[in-house]
Design a protein around this motif. Structure first.
Motif, mmCIF file in Angstrom:
data_model
loop_
_atom_site.group_PDB
_atom_site.id
_atom_site.type_symbol
_atom_site.label_atom_id
_atom_site.label_comp_id
_atom_site.label_asym_id
_atom_site.label_seq_id
_atom_site.Cartn_x
_atom_site.Cartn_y
_atom_site.Cartn_z
ATOM 1 N N TYR A 336 8.255 -3.967 4.517
ATOM 2 C CA TYR A 336 8.552 -4.109 2.717
ATOM 3 C C TYR A 336 7.118 -4.643 2.903
ATOM 4 O O TYR A 336 6.522 -4.008 1.350
ATOM 5 N N GLN A 337 6.244 -5.109 3.645
ATOM 6 C CA GLN A 337 5.247 -5.461 2.556
ATOM 7 C C GLN A 337 4.162 -4.291 2.886
ATOM 8 O O GLN A 337 3.256 -4.613 1.536
ATOM 9 N N ALA A 338 4.381 -3.173 3.775
ATOM 10 C CA ALA A 338 2.914 -2.011 3.421
ATOM 11 C C ALA A 338 3.645 -1.114 1.618
ATOM 12 O O ALA A 338 3.121 -0.907 1.353
ATOM 13 N N ALA A 339 4.755 -1.297 2.157
ATOM 14 C CA ALA A 339 5.606 -1.051 0.672
ATOM 15 C C ALA A 339 5.105 -1.655 -0.623
ATOM 16 O O ALA A 339 3.733 -0.789 -1.677
ATOM 17 N N ILE A 340 5.012 -2.517 -0.404
ATOM 18 C CA ILE A 340 4.159 -3.813 -1.726
ATOM 19 C C ILE A 340 2.301 -3.612 -1.630
ATOM 20 O O ILE A 340 1.724 -2.733 -2.646
ATOM 21 N N THR A 341 1.776 -3.014 -0.368
ATOM 22 C CA THR A 341 0.085 -2.918 -0.276
ATOM 23 C C THR A 341 0.376 -1.134 -0.883
ATOM 24 O O THR A 341 -0.774 -0.688 -1.687
ATOM 25 N N LYS A 342 1.257 -0.894 -0.378
ATOM 26 C CA LYS A 342 0.518 0.825 -1.053
ATOM 27 C C LYS A 342 1.117 1.337 -2.131
ATOM 28 O O LYS A 342 0.035 1.903 -3.088
ATOM 29 N N PHE A 343 1.993 0.548 -3.014
ATOM 30 C CA PHE A 343 2.777 0.782 -4.523
ATOM 31 C C PHE A 343 1.516 0.105 -6.046
ATOM 32 O O PHE A 343 1.850 0.454 -6.728
ATOM 33 N N SER A 344 0.895 -1.790 -5.053
ATOM 34 C CA SER A 344 0.324 -2.362 -5.853
ATOM 35 C C SER A 344 -1.009 -2.227 -5.873
ATOM 36 O O SER A 344 -1.953 -2.797 -6.479
ATOM 37 N N ARG A 350 6.580 -2.707 -8.314
ATOM 38 C CA ARG A 350 7.902 -2.972 -8.642
ATOM 39 C C ARG A 350 9.191 -3.606 -7.051
ATOM 40 O O ARG A 350 9.545 -3.714 -7.809
ATOM 41 N N LEU A 351 8.207 -3.952 -6.515
ATOM 42 C CA LEU A 351 8.957 -5.058 -5.723
ATOM 43 C C LEU A 351 8.482 -6.512 -5.770
ATOM 44 O O LEU A 351 7.142 -6.905 -6.157
ATOM 45 N N PRO A 352 9.147 -7.056 -5.888
ATOM 46 C CA PRO A 352 9.446 -8.721 -5.884
ATOM 47 C C PRO A 352 7.992 -8.994 -4.147
ATOM 48 O O PRO A 352 8.463 -8.663 -3.035
ATOM 49 N N LYS A 381 1.031 -10.302 3.453
ATOM 50 C CA LYS A 381 0.438 -11.333 1.832
ATOM 51 C C LYS A 381 1.588 -12.126 1.137
ATOM 52 O O LYS A 381 0.934 -12.766 -0.069
ATOM 53 N N ASP A 382 2.276 -11.024 0.521
ATOM 54 C CA ASP A 382 3.149 -11.123 -0.043
ATOM 55 C C ASP A 382 4.630 -11.074 0.155
ATOM 56 O O ASP A 382 5.332 -11.597 -0.160
ATOM 57 N N VAL A 383 5.027 -11.724 1.943
ATOM 58 C CA VAL A 383 6.237 -12.011 2.911
ATOM 59 C C VAL A 383 5.874 -13.424 3.023
ATOM 60 O O VAL A 383 5.005 -13.657 4.350
#
Length: 520
Positions: A336-344, A350-352, A381-383
């Motif tokens: 989940y953190q990797a997805a936020i890092t990749k797309f942000s 688009r992930l909270p 960092k976001d989890v």
């Protein structure tokens, strides 16, 4: 040629010396003395038991409920006690009083709670192979002392929770025989399969436990099961005697969605209980202490409302036992953190942000917390994940505040269902659940939750379900299944039978099994 191996004649010492006694003969006098010494206390206790139950009266509409565990962390047994009391039964509840029970049982004139004797604290330093039998001895003594000498009457029903099977089932059979109580066994799972997780399913101890559980559990007057799969297995393979009924877990009526006002108050209180505290980017953003929480804020009219920029709240609950692998959750949160890092990068994701709260106590909690602390120092960092233990009255409030639940329960037998999922459903919270044998009796893929097989798949589901939060389309679809208090009809009939605990208990236990007591 081979001196001593083939003697050609007997020496005088051979003729005059008596033969060396074999081991059994040598120690026979001591063994003969030890047997009555060991049997005498138990024989005396049994004689005194018979005398005691003969002297005290039998009283109708009375029940002894035995929990060889923490009463406050045994929700199903607490709900049994509450339901019996609502029907006018006098309830004598035996167990460990480590955690505060539900409010229905506190100060209830029809419910009296007895505390099992704890062994000395020194015992915790012993290895399990020594600690277990000593603890069992304390439990046997304490159960008999409370059930026979402290409870003032012979109760009509003795209801026990299984597992643990040892010493619960043998002692329950003894008490039932002595007091003429009808023995009800509430099968949550099989005890031998849980022991097999610790020592191995082919270990002799596991096989002995299986024999004891089958012998003493199979002949109860009535059997309750948490799943149809468990009933079918035990009825067929164990040839159970007595009456049988499936009592699916259901949440009590006070489990429901939590309003923003109650959430606001809860999260203010939790801020002092969460340790370590939440990261700075997830704490209250308002300078006024009571104006906001990470999830709520005050509107222009000073009414608490949900924040539009709030993180998603994921909850799980556990006893931190071997049948729940929390490394799967760590893997999922990594993804989940990797997805936020990749797309942000360079744009709004688009992930909270994610806050995961895990309730419960147990031995494996500390290792998980160490892993979380390391991740938050390096990659998360976001989890944020925190372990917390809540009083019984706050537990449904937290579940009703959550956006999503996670269940890592796999079942040692493959035939029981996690109560935590039932609780979450009662609070209108969809669940991502680890797949195993009979989970389909509870979690309906794509309707009230999703089923995953490994940590990677759980990570994918978190990303898919929470995308575009708080208006995430998949999350909204799952949540819609609970509109109308979970009573919406479905083609498979699942929701047609989804009622409250009290409604289910009245139908299965009161109108079913207890009505047969009068006819026997």
């Amino acid at each position: 040629m081979f001196p001593g191996l083939f003697p050609s004649h007997s020496s005088p010492s051979d003729v005059l010396s008596p033969p060396e006694p074999v081991l059994g003969q040598k120690y026979a006098p001591y063994i003969s003395l030890m047997i009555p010494v060991l049997l005498a206390p138990w024989t005396l206790m049994f004689v005194l038991m018979i005398r005691q139950v003969t002297l005290r009266p039998m009283k109708e509409k009375t029940v002894t409920i035995l929990v060889v565990g923490d009463i406050g962390r045994s929700p199903r047994m607490m709900y049994h006690a509450s339901s019996f009391a609502k029907k006018g039964w006098q309830v004598f509840l035996i167990g460990y009083k480590e955690t505060k029970p539900i409010l229905d049982l506190i100060d209830n004139p029809l419910v009296k709670i007895y505390d099992l004797l704890e062994p000395p604290s020194l015992l915790s330093s012993f290895p399990w192979i020594l600690r277990a039998p000593i603890r069992v001895f304390y439990q046997v003594y304490s159960i008999i002392q409370l059930a026979i000498w402290e409870i003032p009457v012979n109760t009509e029903v003795l209801l026990v929770q299984n597992p643990p099977s040892i010493p619960t089932l043998p002692v329950a059979q003894l008490i039932s025989f002595a007091s003429d109580a009808k023995l009800f066994v509430d099968w949550h799972n099989t005890g031998y399969s849980i022991l097999g997780l610790r020592v191995g399913k082919n270990n002799p101890l596991t096989k002995i436990a299986l024999g004891i559980e089958r012998l003493f559990g199979g002949s109860a007057w009535a059997h309750l099961f948490v799943t149809k799969a468990l009933e079918q297995y035990l009825a067929t393979d164990w040839n159970l005697q007595g009456r049988r009924a499936v009592l699916h877990d259901r949440p009590p009526s006070h489990f429901h969605r939590t309003t923003p006002a109650v959430q606001h108050e809860l999260f203010h209180r939790l801020s002092s209980l969460i340790s370590p505290s939440l990261p700075a980017n997830l704490r209250n953003k308002s300078s006024a202490e009571n104006d906001s929480t990470p999830f709520t804020e005050l509107s222009s009219t000073k009414e608490p409302v949900l924040r539009s920029d709030r993180p998603a709240l994921v909850v799980s609950s556990t006893s931190w036992t071997a049948d729940e692998d929390f490394s799967l959750l760590v893997t999922a949160l990594d993804a989940y953190q990797a997805a936020i890092t990749k797309f942000s990068k360079g744009k709004s994701t688009r992930l909270p942000k994610l806050i995961v709260l895990i309730t419960g106590k147990g031995a494996l909690r500390s290792s998980f917390e160490k892993t979380v602390a390391q991740r938050e120092k390096t990659t998360w960092k976001d989890v944020t994940a925190r372990c917390i233990f809540l009083p019984a009255e706050d537990y449904p409030v937290l579940l009703g505040s959550a956006d999503l639940g996670v269940s890592l329960h796999t079942s040692s037998s493959g035939r029981d269902l996690p109560m935590k999922v039932v609780d979450m459903f009662g609070c209108g919270t969809p669940v991502l659940a680890k797949g195993f044998g009979c989970i389909g009796e509870l979690v309906k893929e794509g309707k009230n939750g999703r089923i995953f097989r490994n940590g990677e798949e759980l990570g994918e589901q978190l990303i898919e379900v929470l995308e575009s939060f708080p208006g995430a389309p998949q999350l909204v679809e799952l949540q819609s299944d609970f509109h109308g208090n979970g009573q919406k009809e479905a083609a498979d009939g699942f929701h047609a039978e989804w009622n409250t605990w009290d409604e289910n208990w009245d139908k299965v236990v009161d109108e079913g099994l207890l009505s047969k007591l009068e006819r026997d």
